[in-house]
Motif scaffolding. Structure first.
Motif, PDB file in Angstrom:
ATOM      1  N   ALA A 111       0.827  -1.202   0.000  1.00  0.00           N
ATOM      2  CA  ALA A 111       0.000   0.000   0.000  1.00  0.00           C
ATOM      3  C   ALA A 111       0.867   1.259   0.000  1.00  0.00           C
ATOM      4  CB  ALA A 111      -0.920  -0.002   1.213  1.00  0.00           C
ATOM      5  N   ALA A 112       1.999   1.186   0.693  1.00  0.00           N
ATOM      6  CA  ALA A 112       2.910   2.323   0.700  1.00  0.00           C
ATOM      7  C   ALA A 112       3.502   2.547  -0.683  1.00  0.00           C
ATOM      8  CB  ALA A 112       4.034   2.088   1.711  1.00  0.00           C
ATOM      9  N   LEU A 113       3.816   1.450  -1.353  1.00  0.00           N
ATOM     10  CA  LEU A 113       4.417   1.535  -2.683  1.00  0.00           C
ATOM     11  C   LEU A 113       3.416   2.065  -3.715  1.00  0.00           C
ATOM     12  CD1 LEU A 113       7.070   0.845  -4.202  1.00  0.00           C
ATOM     13  CD2 LEU A 113       6.093  -1.400  -4.693  1.00  0.00           C
ATOM     14  N   SER A 114       2.179   1.610  -3.624  1.00  0.00           N
ATOM     15  CA  SER A 114       1.158   1.985  -4.616  1.00  0.00           C
ATOM     16  C   SER A 114       0.385   3.248  -4.239  1.00  0.00           C
ATOM     17  CB  SER A 114       0.163   0.844  -4.784  1.00  0.00           C
ATOM     18  OG  SER A 114      -0.554   0.620  -3.576  1.00  0.00           O
ATOM     19  N   ARG A 115       0.485   3.643  -2.966  1.00  0.00           N
ATOM     20  CA  ARG A 115      -0.265   4.786  -2.445  1.00  0.00           C
ATOM     21  C   ARG A 115      -1.771   4.625  -2.675  1.00  0.00           C
ATOM     22  NH1 ARG A 115       3.561  10.029  -3.998  1.00  0.00           N
ATOM     23  NH2 ARG A 115       5.012   9.767  -2.244  1.00  0.00           N
ATOM     24  N   ILE A 132       1.304   4.394   7.155  1.00  0.00           N
ATOM     25  CA  ILE A 132       2.360   3.987   6.222  1.00  0.00           C
ATOM     26  C   ILE A 132       3.028   5.183   5.560  1.00  0.00           C
ATOM     27  CG2 ILE A 132       1.381   1.703   5.800  1.00  0.00           C
ATOM     28  CD1 ILE A 132       0.184   2.746   3.218  1.00  0.00           C
ATOM     29  N   GLY A 133       2.551   6.384   5.886  1.00  0.00           N
ATOM     30  CA  GLY A 133       3.259   7.587   5.455  1.00  0.00           C
ATOM     31  C   GLY A 133       4.670   7.628   6.026  1.00  0.00           C
ATOM     32  N   LEU A 134       4.906   6.820   7.068  1.00  0.00           N
ATOM     33  CA  LEU A 134       6.254   6.692   7.623  1.00  0.00           C
ATOM     34  C   LEU A 134       7.230   6.153   6.582  1.00  0.00           C
ATOM     35  CD1 LEU A 134       5.282   5.081  11.057  1.00  0.00           C
ATOM     36  CD2 LEU A 134       6.350   7.327  10.757  1.00  0.00           C
ATOM     37  N   LEU A 135       6.689   5.569   5.513  1.00  0.00           N
ATOM     38  CA  LEU A 135       7.530   4.945   4.483  1.00  0.00           C
ATOM     39  C   LEU A 135       7.675   5.801   3.224  1.00  0.00           C
ATOM     40  CD1 LEU A 135       6.096   1.315   4.749  1.00  0.00           C
ATOM     41  CD2 LEU A 135       8.340   2.084   5.538  1.00  0.00           C
ATOM     42  N   ASP A 136       7.201   7.028   3.257  1.00  0.00           N
ATOM     43  CA  ASP A 136       7.223   7.860   2.047  1.00  0.00           C
ATOM     44  C   ASP A 136       8.629   8.019   1.467  1.00  0.00           C
ATOM     45  OD1 ASP A 136       4.514   8.175   2.044  1.00  0.00           O
ATOM     46  OD2 ASP A 136       4.511  10.235   2.812  1.00  0.00           O
ATOM     47  N   ASP A 137       9.591   8.351   2.290  1.00  0.00           N
ATOM     48  CA  ASP A 137      10.962   8.542   1.792  1.00  0.00           C
ATOM     49  C   ASP A 137      11.537   7.225   1.272  1.00  0.00           C
ATOM     50  OD1 ASP A 137      10.841  11.199   2.456  1.00  0.00           O
ATOM     51  OD2 ASP A 137      11.953  10.986   4.343  1.00  0.00           O
ATOM     52  N   VAL A 142      13.020   3.387  -3.254  1.00  0.00           N
ATOM     53  CA  VAL A 142      12.764   2.097  -3.900  1.00  0.00           C
ATOM     54  C   VAL A 142      12.361   2.289  -5.358  1.00  0.00           C
ATOM     55  CG1 VAL A 142      11.176   0.140  -3.967  1.00  0.00           C
ATOM     56  CG2 VAL A 142      12.193   0.836  -1.802  1.00  0.00           C
ATOM     57  N   ILE A 143      11.463   3.214  -5.622  1.00  0.00           N
ATOM     58  CA  ILE A 143      11.012   3.449  -6.995  1.00  0.00           C
ATOM     59  C   ILE A 143      12.156   3.963  -7.857  1.00  0.00           C
ATOM     60  CG2 ILE A 143       9.553   4.927  -8.431  1.00  0.00           C
ATOM     61  CD1 ILE A 143       7.357   4.640  -6.382  1.00  0.00           C
ATOM     62  N   CYS A 144      12.995   4.808  -7.280  1.00  0.00           N
ATOM     63  CA  CYS A 144      14.143   5.340  -8.022  1.00  0.00           C
ATOM     64  C   CYS A 144      15.077   4.215  -8.452  1.00  0.00           C
ATOM     65  CB  CYS A 144      14.882   6.352  -7.154  1.00  0.00           C
ATOM     66  SG  CYS A 144      16.303   7.120  -7.971  1.00  0.00           S
ATOM     67  N   GLU A 145      15.229   3.208  -7.595  1.00  0.00           N
ATOM     68  CA  GLU A 145      16.166   2.127  -7.880  1.00  0.00           C
ATOM     69  C   GLU A 145      15.530   0.941  -8.599  1.00  0.00           C
ATOM     70  OE1 GLU A 145      19.397  -0.720  -5.500  1.00  0.00           O
ATOM     71  OE2 GLU A 145      18.392   0.925  -4.474  1.00  0.00           O
ATOM     72  N   PRO A 150       7.886  -6.319  -9.397  1.00  0.00           N
ATOM     73  CA  PRO A 150       8.068  -7.308  -8.322  1.00  0.00           C
ATOM     74  C   PRO A 150       9.310  -7.048  -7.464  1.00  0.00           C
ATOM     75  CG  PRO A 150       7.432  -8.395 -10.348  1.00  0.00           C
ATOM     76  CD  PRO A 150       7.706  -6.970 -10.707  1.00  0.00           C
ATOM     77  N   GLU A 151      10.399  -6.627  -8.089  1.00  0.00           N
ATOM     78  CA  GLU A 151      11.617  -6.343  -7.322  1.00  0.00           C
ATOM     79  C   GLU A 151      11.382  -5.191  -6.352  1.00  0.00           C
ATOM     80  OE1 GLU A 151      15.142  -5.723  -9.533  1.00  0.00           O
ATOM     81  OE2 GLU A 151      15.080  -7.661 -10.554  1.00  0.00           O
ATOM     82  N   ALA A 152      10.589  -4.221  -6.785  1.00  0.00           N
ATOM     83  CA  ALA A 152      10.295  -3.074  -5.930  1.00  0.00           C
ATOM     84  C   ALA A 152       9.474  -3.511  -4.720  1.00  0.00           C
ATOM     85  CB  ALA A 152       9.545  -2.010  -6.722  1.00  0.00           C
ATOM     86  N   ALA A 153       8.541  -4.428  -4.916  1.00  0.00           N
ATOM     87  CA  ALA A 153       7.699  -4.893  -3.814  1.00  0.00           C
ATOM     88  C   ALA A 153       8.546  -5.530  -2.718  1.00  0.00           C
ATOM     89  CB  ALA A 153       6.672  -5.893  -4.328  1.00  0.00           C
ATOM     90  N   ARG A 154       9.473  -6.393  -3.107  1.00  0.00           N
ATOM     91  CA  ARG A 154      10.333  -7.050  -2.126  1.00  0.00           C
ATOM     92  C   ARG A 154      11.267  -6.037  -1.452  1.00  0.00           C
ATOM     93  NH1 ARG A 154      12.056 -12.421  -1.189  1.00  0.00           N
ATOM     94  NH2 ARG A 154      14.206 -12.630  -0.438  1.00  0.00           N
ATOM     95  N   ALA A 155      11.793  -5.115  -2.257  1.00  0.00           N
ATOM     96  CA  ALA A 155      12.678  -4.083  -1.698  1.00  0.00           C
ATOM     97  C   ALA A 155      11.922  -3.211  -0.699  1.00  0.00           C
ATOM     98  CB  ALA A 155      13.254  -3.228  -2.822  1.00  0.00           C
ATOM     99  N   MET A 156      10.660  -2.913  -1.007  1.00  0.00           N
ATOM    100  CA  MET A 156       9.851  -2.091  -0.113  1.00  0.00           C
ATOM    101  C   MET A 156       9.609  -2.813   1.202  1.00  0.00           C
ATOM    102  SD  MET A 156       8.384   0.940  -0.339  1.00  0.00           S
ATOM    103  CE  MET A 156       8.244   1.602   1.309  1.00  0.00           C
ATOM    104  N   GLU A 157       9.361  -4.118   1.136  1.00  0.00           N
ATOM    105  CA  GLU A 157       9.155  -4.914   2.349  1.00  0.00           C
ATOM    106  C   GLU A 157      10.396  -4.900   3.234  1.00  0.00           C
ATOM    107  OE1 GLU A 157       6.135  -7.946  -0.029  1.00  0.00           O
ATOM    108  OE2 GLU A 157       8.207  -8.533   0.381  1.00  0.00           O
ATOM    109  N   MET A 158      11.551  -4.932   2.617  1.00  0.00           N
ATOM    110  CA  MET A 158      12.793  -4.904   3.386  1.00  0.00           C
ATOM    111  C   MET A 158      13.091  -3.505   3.914  1.00  0.00           C
ATOM    112  SD  MET A 158      15.167  -7.521   1.157  1.00  0.00           S
ATOM    113  CE  MET A 158      14.834  -9.305   1.229  1.00  0.00           C
ATOM    114  N   GLU A 159      12.645  -2.491   3.177  1.00  0.00           N
ATOM    115  CA  GLU A 159      12.845  -1.117   3.640  1.00  0.00           C
ATOM    116  C   GLU A 159      12.069  -0.845   4.925  1.00  0.00           C
ATOM    117  OE1 GLU A 159      14.615   1.762   2.741  1.00  0.00           O
ATOM    118  OE2 GLU A 159      15.817   0.282   1.675  1.00  0.00           O
ATOM    119  N   THR A 160      10.938  -1.524   5.108  1.00  0.00           N
ATOM    120  CA  THR A 160      10.173  -1.312   6.337  1.00  0.00           C
ATOM    121  C   THR A 160      11.032  -1.631   7.562  1.00  0.00           C
ATOM    122  OG1 THR A 160       9.233  -3.567   6.469  1.00  0.00           O
ATOM    123  CG2 THR A 160       8.027  -1.931   5.167  1.00  0.00           C
TER     124      THR A 160
END
Length: 210
Positions: A111-115, A132-137, A142-145, A150-160
């Motif tokens: 949800a943070a990734l897709s807003r 989840i606004g705590l994850l905005d930065d 994640v999107i930049c990289e 699918p890779e972004a989803a996993r990266a976002m989960e690890m960023e949490t």
């Protein structure tokens, strides 16, 4: 297990087996608790820390919320449930280790990734959006990289996990104990699909199988 009656039936099984088998342990716990580890995990029904770590009652102090997030230290506004639990575990129970555990297929990270709740009203997704606004930065990184695949989803989960660890260290009681060697912080990621636990190497920022 599908409804409350199943929960009650489960309780009866526990009462006649698990509780009886560990009767002495439960008697000890009735006096008080002294866990050495605090686990901050997601509320997702698929990732129960006690099950994943095969922990017995009284061994881990657990806080669960959407996307296993720790907010930064702040004293104004609202109620501070996670902060209160953290403060209790560290300053009152004197836990010596804190584990932040993210997981695969995390709805909060997605949800943070897709807003998807960005414009929702409170009670209809607005509380989720604010949390989840705590994850905005982290989302922007994640999107930049990785883009939004699918890779972004996993990266976002690890960023949490990384965001929560960073926020943990904004609480004054944390760095004091870390510097004194009486507290250690760990990052972990549980992959639901294959059941593998990955541990964060803070020096490299990478997660490696335990």
């Amino acid at each position: 297990m599908s409804d409350f009656s199943d929960l009650v039936a489960g309780y009866h099984r526990f009462r006649s087996t698990g509780w009886v088998q560990q009767r002495e342990r439960w008697s000890e716990l009735a006096v008080g608790q002294s866990p050495k580890v605090m686990v901050i995990a997601c509320s997702d029904s698929r990732v129960d820390p006690s099950q994943i770590f095969d922990a017995s009652p009284g061994e881990i102090f657990v806080v669960r919320n959407v996307a296993n997030l720790v907010p930064p230290f702040e004293v104004g506004g609202g109620r501070h449930g996670v902060s209160a639990a953290l403060e209790f575990a560290v300053t009152q129970l004197n836990v010596s280790e804190i584990v932040v555990m993210g997981h695969g297929q995390c709805g909060g990270a997605n949800a943070a990734l897709s807003r998807r709740f960005e414009h929702a009203a409170p009670g209809e997704g607005g509380f989720i959006a604010n949390w989840i606004g705590l994850l905005d930065d982290a989302r922007d990184r994640v999107i930049c990289e990785h883009g939004t695949g699918p890779e972004a989803a996993r990266a976002m989960e690890m960023e949490t996990v990384k965001v929560s660890i960073e926020n943990l260290r904004t609480f004054p009681c944390i760095p004091i104990r870390e510097n004194a060697g009486s507290l250690r912080i760990h990052g972990a990621y549980f992959a639901i699909a294959d059941g593998l636990l990955h541990l964060l190497d803070e020096k490299t920022g990478a997660f490696k199988p335990a």
